[in-house]
Design an enzyme around this catalytic site. Structure first.
Site, mmCIF file in Angstrom:
data_model
loop_
_atom_site.group_PDB
_atom_site.id
_atom_site.type_symbol
_atom_site.label_atom_id
_atom_site.label_comp_id
_atom_site.label_asym_id
_atom_site.label_seq_id
_atom_site.Cartn_x
_atom_site.Cartn_y
_atom_site.Cartn_z
ATOM 1 N N VAL A 139 4.021 9.718 3.214
ATOM 2 C CA VAL A 139 3.183 9.057 4.224
ATOM 3 C C VAL A 139 3.063 9.918 5.469
ATOM 4 C CG1 VAL A 139 2.944 7.027 5.693
ATOM 5 C CG2 VAL A 139 3.729 6.761 3.331
ATOM 6 N N GLY B 237 0.151 -1.705 2.549
ATOM 7 C CA GLY B 237 -0.508 -0.402 2.627
ATOM 8 C C GLY B 237 -1.723 -0.384 3.532
ATOM 9 N N ILE C 287 -4.278 -2.427 3.666
ATOM 10 C CA ILE C 287 -4.888 -3.713 4.029
ATOM 11 C C ILE C 287 -4.419 -4.103 5.426
ATOM 12 C CG2 ILE C 287 -5.155 -6.133 3.411
ATOM 13 C CD1 ILE C 287 -4.352 -5.414 0.562
ATOM 14 N N GLY D 178 3.000 9.235 -6.852
ATOM 15 C CA GLY D 178 3.393 8.903 -5.488
ATOM 16 C C GLY D 178 3.423 7.419 -5.195
ATOM 17 N N GLU E 13 9.137 5.477 -5.588
ATOM 18 C CA GLU E 13 10.166 6.382 -5.099
ATOM 19 C C GLU E 13 10.987 6.933 -6.278
ATOM 20 O OE1 GLU E 13 10.376 7.223 -1.999
ATOM 21 O OE2 GLU E 13 8.975 5.748 -1.170
ATOM 22 N N ASP F 81 11.440 -5.430 -2.319
ATOM 23 C CA ASP F 81 10.372 -4.969 -1.424
ATOM 24 C C ASP F 81 9.386 -6.102 -1.127
ATOM 25 O OD1 ASP F 81 8.710 -2.501 -0.303
ATOM 26 O OD2 ASP F 81 7.331 -3.703 -1.506
ATOM 27 N N LYS G 216 8.616 -7.996 2.557
ATOM 28 C CA LYS G 216 7.259 -8.116 3.103
ATOM 29 C C LYS G 216 6.879 -9.582 3.299
ATOM 30 C CE LYS G 216 5.692 -3.769 1.041
ATOM 31 N NZ LYS G 216 4.914 -3.150 -0.047
#
Length: 436
Positions: free
Chosen positions: A14, A135, A137, A188, A191, A202, A206
């Site tokens: 990133v 990401g 959005i 990509g 990870e 994750d 979020k």
């Protein structure tokens, strides 16, 4: 034109994307910011790897965080280090040295948000975090600002692009889990260690951030019931299609009279509905507000440039001063104001269920299973029974799939345990929630 000096801390996937946007499209960012966003420093742990990833102007690349902390002319920092430490300590150092922060680290916010945000407010600094969820959005801005006239009632979303890519590839091409994970890493999307993506962590982190913004309550992501896709069997994807559904890792937050309903789990979604058709590394969120009604957000939720897009937008807002206004006013993640979220008892949640099991091919087996379901007030909507499978010896196993009518989570859990104890049932029962 006036100049704002920017630093990037963490020049991974990133971070290098952010550097590329700042260097290659400076005219674009200047037009939106009314000033030049000047990349003054980029900090990387491995200088050789960073140099191979992106060509930076002379003097920009460094492996010393001190060069950023001690430079008073750097006023905004994109901190793009993952994990909790040293990310937390570095962010505190940057704030205390007078820097405003832009971050994509949802784990850090979910775990240490109140501490970091309170410290930023005490110092008159700001933290922007659009890139931490979904990401590319712009969901943070939409929930906290654009939909602020509403009481949001529901959020349902596919919040992890890595897991969605994996499930989509398994579903569409019959690929096995290990192969798709490797492909996701090469592209990509994943990870080197994809555990937090595939086990639901994750998405839960979020969801905790979104629930805090949407409902004004403090949510500990550890309290959110979660099931990941790491145990997903391709056979369930095939049965789901046969029944007219797709399986997605769905994050749900509903505001009810009894508290917040929060969960992350593989869920059957009706084919043709918007969330069911979200493919590959895309994310999507369906929100319902009491004034606006249902709204739908869709876009790439993983990958270098979509996330970099959100980071650079935050850099622009921070340089202009918009972030500081909203940061101080909205008091995100305050340790003083938001009440602790009251989570609804998961056992009381109602819904339909998908059950898959293997049973011995004996007369009366289905009747015994139906009796257990009836005992727990669960009625059967449909049954799929295919040809028998050889199991060795004289035993034949029958794959059996049952779709239920609506029942509580608690009843489904008890019924599942009792069905597994039946003599005719072999192995564990797979159970997923179903949404139309």
């Amino acid at each position: 034109m006036e100049k704002t000096n920017i630093a990037i801390v963490g020049l991974g996937t990133v971070g290098s994307g952010v550097a590329r946007l700042l260097l290659d499209h400076g005219d674009r960012t200047a037009r939106h910011a009314g000033r030049t966003l000047w990349l003054r420093k980029a900090v990387a742990r491995d200088l050789a790897k960073a140099a191979a990833r992106i060509d930076l102007p002379e003097g920009v690349l460094t492996d010393s965080i001190d060069e950023v902390v001690e430079d008073p002319e750097i006023t905004v920092v994109a901190q793009l280090i993952g994990g909790l430490e040293p990310a937390r300590s570095i962010m505190l150092r940057l704030l205390e040295s007078g820097k405003d922060i832009v971050t994509a680290n949802k784990a850090l916010l979910a775990e240490h948000g109140p501490e970091l945000f309170d410290r930023a407010r005490q110092l008159g600094r700001s933290i922007a975090f659009e890139a931490s969820v979904a990401g590319g959005i712009p969901i943070i801005a939409n929930i906290s600002q654009c939909l602020s006239a509403n009481q949001l009632q529901s959020l349902e979303g596919i919040l992890n692009g890595t897991s969605n890519f994996i499930v989509s590839q398994m579903d569409e091409f019959g690929s096995n889990y290990e192969e798709v994970v490797k492909t996701a890493q090469e592209l990509g999307y994943a990870e080197a260690d994809p555990t937090m993506d595939v086990d639901g962590t994750d998405a839960a982190q979020k969801l905790a951030i979104l629930a805090h913004l949407a409902f004004g309550a403090a949510v500990d992501w550890n309290d959110i019931p979660k099931v990941g896709i790491d145990g997903l069997d391709p056979v369930d994807l095939r049965y789901a299609r046969e029944l007219g559904y797709r399986i997605k890792l769905l994050a749900v937050a509903n505001l009810t009279d009894d508290g917040l309903e929060l969960s992350v789990s593989p869920t059957l979604l009706k084919i043709g509905t918007p969330l069911a058709e979200v493919r590959n590394a895309f994310n999507a969120i369906r929100a319902i507000g009491d004034a606006v009604g249902p709204v739908f957000f869709h876009g790439l939720g993983a990958g270098q440039m979509p996330t970099a897009s959100a980071v650079v937008a935050d850099l622009i807002d921070t340089a202009v001063g918009r972030t500081k206004l909203t940061f101080q006013t909205l008091e995100y993640f305050s340790s003083d104001n938001p009440p602790r979220a009251i989570l609804r008892d998961a056992e009381t949640l109602r819904g339909r269920f998908y059950l898959r099991l293997h049973v011995a091919n004996h007369p009366g087996t289905l009747a015994a299973i139906a009796n257990v379901l009836a005992k727990h007030a669960i009625s059967i909507a449909s049954v799929i029974q295919h040809e028998t499978e050889a199991a060795g010896g004289d035993l034949e196993l029958v794959p059996l799939v049952i779709m239920t009518h609506e029942a509580t989570e608690g009843a489904a859990k008890l019924a599942t345990a009792e069905i597994e104890s039946l003599q005719a049932v072999r192995g564990p029962v797979t159970r997923f929630r179903v949404k139309e």
